[in-house]
Design a protein around this motif. Structure first.
Motif, short mmCIF file in Angstrom:
data_model
loop_
_atom_site.label_atom_id
_atom_site.label_comp_id
_atom_site.label_asym_id
_atom_site.label_seq_id
_atom_site.Cartn_x
_atom_site.Cartn_y
_atom_site.Cartn_z
N GLU A 36 0.76 -1.16 -0.10
CA GLU A 36 0.20 -0.12 0.12
C GLU A 36 0.87 1.22 0.07
O GLU A 36 0.72 2.38 -0.65
CB GLU A 36 -0.77 -0.01 1.26
CG GLU A 36 -2.08 -0.92 1.20
CD GLU A 36 -2.88 -0.88 2.30
OE1 GLU A 36 -2.63 -0.51 3.42
OE2 GLU A 36 -3.94 -1.54 2.40
N ASP A 39 2.49 1.73 -3.56
CA ASP A 39 1.50 2.09 -4.15
C ASP A 39 1.29 3.72 -4.14
O ASP A 39 1.14 4.69 -5.15
CB ASP A 39 0.10 1.38 -4.40
CG ASP A 39 0.36 -0.07 -4.62
OD1 ASP A 39 1.30 -0.19 -5.51
OD2 ASP A 39 -0.56 -0.82 -4.34
N LEU A 40 1.29 4.06 -3.00
CA LEU A 40 0.92 5.52 -2.54
C LEU A 40 1.94 6.39 -3.06
O LEU A 40 2.05 7.34 -3.65
CB LEU A 40 0.50 5.60 -1.06
CG LEU A 40 0.26 7.03 -0.73
CD1 LEU A 40 -0.93 7.79 -1.43
CD2 LEU A 40 -0.16 7.27 0.68
N SER A 42 4.26 5.82 -5.35
CA SER A 42 4.25 5.61 -6.92
C SER A 42 3.10 6.88 -7.17
O SER A 42 3.69 7.60 -8.25
CB SER A 42 4.08 4.51 -7.59
OG SER A 42 4.97 3.53 -7.13
N ARG A 43 2.05 6.89 -6.82
CA ARG A 43 1.11 7.57 -7.37
C ARG A 43 1.42 9.09 -6.84
O ARG A 43 1.27 9.89 -7.76
CB ARG A 43 -0.38 7.13 -6.92
CG ARG A 43 -0.82 5.93 -7.38
CD ARG A 43 -2.27 5.66 -6.90
NE ARG A 43 -2.38 4.93 -5.69
CZ ARG A 43 -2.94 5.25 -4.53
NH1 ARG A 43 -3.77 6.18 -4.73
NH2 ARG A 43 -2.77 4.63 -3.29
N MET A 44 1.94 9.37 -5.79
CA MET A 44 2.06 10.44 -5.41
C MET A 44 3.35 11.35 -6.10
O MET A 44 3.17 12.37 -6.40
CB MET A 44 2.35 10.71 -3.79
CG MET A 44 1.30 10.45 -2.89
SD MET A 44 0.21 11.88 -2.96
CE MET A 44 1.16 13.31 -2.23
N HIS A 45 4.22 10.36 -6.30
CA HIS A 45 5.51 10.71 -7.21
C HIS A 45 4.90 11.28 -8.61
O HIS A 45 5.56 12.31 -9.13
CB HIS A 45 6.55 9.86 -7.13
CG HIS A 45 7.85 10.48 -7.81
ND1 HIS A 45 8.14 10.33 -9.07
CD2 HIS A 45 8.96 10.96 -7.09
CE1 HIS A 45 9.22 10.79 -9.44
NE2 HIS A 45 9.58 11.20 -8.46
N LYS A 46 4.11 10.61 -9.16
CA LYS A 46 3.38 11.02 -10.42
C LYS A 46 2.54 12.29 -10.23
O LYS A 46 3.06 13.07 -11.26
CB LYS A 46 2.34 10.12 -11.05
CG LYS A 46 3.00 8.90 -11.53
CD LYS A 46 1.96 7.63 -12.12
CE LYS A 46 2.75 6.33 -12.34
NZ LYS A 46 1.59 5.38 -12.68
N LEU A 47 2.19 12.63 -9.34
CA LEU A 47 1.45 13.94 -9.20
C LEU A 47 2.24 15.01 -8.95
O LEU A 47 2.33 16.24 -9.43
CB LEU A 47 0.35 13.82 -8.06
CG LEU A 47 -0.88 12.90 -8.26
CD1 LEU A 47 -1.97 12.72 -7.09
CD2 LEU A 47 -1.60 13.37 -9.47
N ARG A 58 1.71 12.38 3.74
CA ARG A 58 0.48 11.44 3.46
C ARG A 58 0.88 9.95 3.89
O ARG A 58 -0.30 9.15 3.81
CB ARG A 58 0.48 11.42 2.03
CG ARG A 58 0.19 12.79 1.45
CD ARG A 58 -1.48 13.21 1.63
NE ARG A 58 -1.67 14.47 1.15
CZ ARG A 58 -2.15 15.44 1.67
NH1 ARG A 58 -2.77 15.17 3.02
NH2 ARG A 58 -2.50 16.42 0.95
N TRP A 71 12.53 5.58 -2.97
CA TRP A 71 12.46 5.69 -4.30
C TRP A 71 13.78 5.52 -5.45
O TRP A 71 13.71 5.12 -6.25
CB TRP A 71 11.70 7.09 -4.58
CG TRP A 71 11.42 7.36 -5.82
CD1 TRP A 71 12.17 8.09 -6.75
CD2 TRP A 71 10.40 7.03 -6.73
NE1 TRP A 71 11.72 8.09 -7.96
CE2 TRP A 71 10.46 7.32 -7.84
CE3 TRP A 71 9.26 6.33 -6.44
CZ2 TRP A 71 9.41 7.12 -8.80
CZ3 TRP A 71 8.31 6.08 -7.14
CH2 TRP A 71 8.24 6.31 -8.61
#
Length: 75
Positions: A36, A39-40, A42-47, A58, A71
């Motif tokens: 989890e 995944d978070l 990775s998603r936050m880094h994209k944003l 977060r 990372w």
């Protein structure tokens, strides 16, 4: 009356740099994360990109240094 307008001079920020040695990633301790958390991150880094403090805010219990180290070692 004084018709001259005074303009504010912009403040200049002085940048202080320190000479620090670069640390090899081989000396870093491995950061274990749950699926989890991975995944978070990775998603936050994209944003938000490399804004490690924001990402760490977060994920309870994680520091910006841990997130960045995870990372860098993952990629």
């Amino acid at each position: 009356m004084d018709n001259h307008r005074r303009t504010k001079q912009p403040k200049t920020n002085s940048i202080v740099t320190s000479s620090s040695e670069e640390v090899s990633s081989l000396e870093w301790e491995v950061v274990n994360m749950s699926q989890e958390e991975e995944d978070l991150v990775s998603r936050m880094h994209k944003l938000v990109g490399d804004r490690w403090e924001l990402i760490a805010g977060r994920i309870p219990g994680r520091t910006a240094g841990e997130i960045e180290r995870f990372w860098v070692m993952k990629n």
